[in-house]
Design an enzyme around this catalytic site. Structure first.
Site, short mmCIF file in Angstrom:
data_model
loop_
_atom_site.label_atom_id
_atom_site.label_comp_id
_atom_site.label_asym_id
_atom_site.label_seq_id
_atom_site.Cartn_x
_atom_site.Cartn_y
_atom_site.Cartn_z
N GLY A 192 10.73 -63.37 -17.14
CA GLY A 192 10.42 -63.44 -18.34
C GLY A 192 9.73 -64.37 -19.18
O GLY A 192 9.98 -65.63 -18.35
N HIS A 197 -20.21 -77.25 -27.85
CA HIS A 197 -20.19 -77.88 -26.40
C HIS A 197 -19.70 -79.18 -26.73
O HIS A 197 -20.05 -79.49 -27.75
CB HIS A 197 -21.44 -77.44 -25.70
P1 NAI Z 1 11.48 -60.02 -20.15
O1 NAI Z 1 12.12 -58.83 -20.57
O2 NAI Z 1 10.53 -60.47 -20.49
O3 NAI Z 1 11.76 -60.52 -18.89
C1 NAI Z 1 13.18 -60.34 -18.61
C2 NAI Z 1 13.13 -60.28 -17.17
O4 NAI Z 1 14.68 -60.25 -16.68
C3 NAI Z 1 12.66 -59.64 -16.06
O5 NAI Z 1 11.54 -59.66 -15.37
C4 NAI Z 1 13.44 -58.75 -15.27
O6 NAI Z 1 12.69 -58.13 -14.34
C5 NAI Z 1 15.19 -59.47 -14.79
N1 NAI Z 1 15.27 -59.11 -14.95
C6 NAI Z 1 16.48 -57.84 -15.54
N2 NAI Z 1 18.19 -57.68 -14.74
C7 NAI Z 1 17.62 -58.83 -14.01
C8 NAI Z 1 18.78 -59.59 -13.33
N3 NAI Z 1 20.46 -58.49 -12.78
N4 NAI Z 1 18.42 -59.74 -11.63
C9 NAI Z 1 16.91 -60.87 -11.83
N5 NAI Z 1 16.56 -60.45 -12.99
C10 NAI Z 1 16.68 -59.58 -13.79
O7 NAI Z 1 13.02 -60.82 -21.40
P2 NAI Z 1 13.18 -61.88 -22.14
O8 NAI Z 1 11.98 -63.50 -21.49
O9 NAI Z 1 14.08 -62.57 -22.33
O10 NAI Z 1 12.32 -62.09 -23.52
C11 NAI Z 1 13.55 -60.81 -24.09
C12 NAI Z 1 11.56 -60.56 -25.49
O11 NAI Z 1 11.25 -61.71 -26.48
C13 NAI Z 1 10.95 -60.33 -24.76
O12 NAI Z 1 10.47 -58.99 -25.83
C14 NAI Z 1 9.84 -61.16 -24.96
O13 NAI Z 1 8.46 -60.68 -25.44
C15 NAI Z 1 10.28 -62.21 -26.46
N6 NAI Z 1 10.26 -63.05 -26.42
C16 NAI Z 1 9.16 -63.53 -26.66
C17 NAI Z 1 7.95 -64.34 -26.64
C18 NAI Z 1 6.37 -64.89 -26.86
O14 NAI Z 1 5.52 -64.25 -27.54
N7 NAI Z 1 5.87 -66.73 -26.55
C19 NAI Z 1 8.78 -66.23 -26.52
C20 NAI Z 1 10.06 -65.84 -25.76
C21 NAI Z 1 10.91 -64.60 -26.22
#
Ligand code: NAI
Length: 460
Positions: A178, A439
């Site tokens: 993610g 541009h």
């Molecule tokens: P996420 O929900 O984006 O991704 C988590 C991933 O982990 C998913 O692809 C899922 O399939 C995988 N996963 C879950 N359990 C697993 C397992 N047991 N084995 C293998 N894979 C598994 O969560 P993330 O990256 O932790 O982000 C959390 C939140 O923080 C999100 O809502 C995100 O939008 C937000 N965030 C946003 C940022 C930005 O806008 N740039 C930066 C950092 C965080």
């Protein structure tokens, strides 16, 4: 008599923006924050520090990969990781102090300590009861725990520990492809760490446009990240100085070992000690605080915004809700257009999106057209070694109204806002195509994608 018109619990982007707007609207406002500094997860252990490390590691990559191409011979650059962390901490300090300054300027009181709702219109902080006509919960989120994985924030870390490692690890396993996993994974890959991402699904960035996701994964592989897809992590534990991880792919169980394991499998609402449940507060079946269209909870006088309620866990979504709920409390009309909330992944290149994905349009049975343009055809992008990536604009086949935009490429996180504004105005692809773009800028690629929705792009 109440002490305050509004008390906001939490000073992250949702809470502090709400507090400032409440004060600007003439409400007597306080914000409760238990951390030593204001700004919540975003400023202290999230968006801002990660952007500092992304910038530093990107600069290192430029120095090692592109400087000599441009005739700059600065010798072999060396990383002083302690200094890199100090730079990151300085960036955090500047930003958190900035919020403190804004609170003083707007006459928002900072009540230091962890707040609990102890009765109707009552927030107790360190034994002192503060009264308010309205309470806004903006307590944010925390990393979700993963069964069988023991986080110690040193060897097995969440994003918090990953931002504060003592040294650059030789190897790192990232659980979850993610936003957090890929941003932090790419930081360490650029600093020389061998990064392996283990993801449950068969694609990266769940919910993103699949075509962009595929291109993104290809570029990350080119940058040295390894991916094990379709693999469910079963456990991770510290064994001597390393971490050992077990995942299951199909029927087979495999074991991996690395210096550090980063758990990035999502976040959950943070409500420890808040007292909302004791007030009879209602939650959704996913454990978020239930609110109506005006961010009112089922408890009179209590509102909630940001990561603690439903919707994408994004700082800017929380900020918009913070401003809107302040308007509602002040007797005005607060509004958030949830259809136009951009999402950005701050890797290099950046990935950005707004509106519907192609998959969603197919699912909804919408007749749509696609305008695509590669950054290879953009002179500015080529000049800065950023020709990889593309802009993909989705428009209604009949009316030409823009329905979504997905891009991967230089400054994608800034370029997306042209389309956000266009969508807010209900613009057509032709409206963007007929707008003069300077541009040479990266933004010309957005215009070319809009042209591609009509009679065709020029530089394709
Ligand atoms: P996420 O929900 O984006 O991704 C988590 C991933 O982990 C998913 O692809 C899922 O399939 C995988 N996963 C879950 N359990 C697993 C397992 N047991 N084995 C293998 N894979 C598994 O969560 P993330 O990256 O932790 O982000 C959390 C939140 O923080 C999100 O809502 C995100 O939008 C937000 N965030 C946003 C940022 C930005 O806008 N740039 C930066 C950092 C965080």
């Amino acid at each position: 008599m109440s002490d305050y018109d509004v008390i906001i619990i939490g000073s992250g982007p949702g809470g502090y923006v709400c507090a400032i707007r409440c004060a600007q609207l003439g409400l007597k406002t306080a914000c409760v924050e238990g951390r030593e500094t204001l700004g919540g997860t975003c400023l202290n252990i999230g968006c801002i520090p990660s952007k500092a490390l992304l910038h530093a590691s990107h600069s290192y990559h430029e120095a090692t990969h592109n400087f000599t191409k441009m005739g700059i011979n600065a010798g072999a650059p060396k990383i002083d990781f302690k200094q890199m962390q100090a730079y990151k901490d300085d960036v955090i300090g500047q930003n958190t102090k900035g919020i403190e300054f804004l609170f003083k300027k707007n006459k928002v009181d900072w009540i230091k300590g962890w707040g609990s709702i102890t009765g109707a219109g009552e927030v107790t902080v360190d034994g002192t009861v503060h009264k308010a006509k309205n309470i806004v919960i903006a307590s944010g989120s925390e990393p979700s725990a993963l069964k069988g994985v023991e986080v110690d924030e040193k060897t097995i870390v969440t994003s918090t520990g990953a931002l504060a490692l003592g040294k650059i690890p030789k190897s790192m396993i990232v659980i979850g492809a993610g936003v957090i996993g890929l941003e932090m994974g790419s930081v360490y890959a650029r600093l020389g760490t061998e990064v392996t991402v283990v993801e449950y699904l068969d694609h990266v960035t769940p919910g993103a446009d699949k075509e962009v996701g595929k291109a993104f994964q290809r570029l990350l592989k080119k940058q040295g990240l390894k991916f094990i897809m379709g693999a469910a992590v079963q456990s991770a534990k510290k064994v001597k100085t390393k971490a050992e991880l077990v995942y299951k792919k199909g029927d087979k169980e495999e074991t991996l070992s690395a210096d550090v394991v980063l758990v990035a499998t999502g976040r959950k609402p943070f409500m420890d000690g808040l007292g909302f449940d004791a007030m009879g507060g209602a939650l959704t079946d996913r454990g978020q605080i239930n609110v109506d269209a005006n961010w009112r909870t089922n408890v009179d006088g209590i509102f909630a915004i940001g990561d603690v309620i439903a919707g994408p866990m994004l700082a800017h979504k929380a900020e918009d809700e913070g401003m809107a709920v302040a308007e509602v409390i002040a007797g005005k009309h607060g509004h958030v257009n949830y259809g136009v909330i951009p999402g950005v992944i701050y890797t290099s290149p950046e990935v950005a999106s707004v509106g519907a994905t192609e998959e969603q349009l197919k699912e909804q049975g919408v007749d749509y057209k696609v305008g695509k343009f590669s950054f290879m055809g953009n002179g500015r992008a080529k000049a800065v070694f950023m020709g990889d990536g593309f802009v993909k604009l989705l428009a209604d086949a009949r009316t030409d109204q823009i329905l979504g935009c997905h891009l991967i490429g230089p400054a994608a996180g800034d370029l997306i806002h042209e389309i956000c504004v266009a969508m807010e105005f209900g613009a057509s692809a032709q409206d963007v195509a007929m707008t003069c773009h300077a541009h040479p800028t990266f933004s010309e690629a957005v215009r070319e994608a809009a042209l591609a929705c009509g009679d065709g792009a020029i530089h394709a």
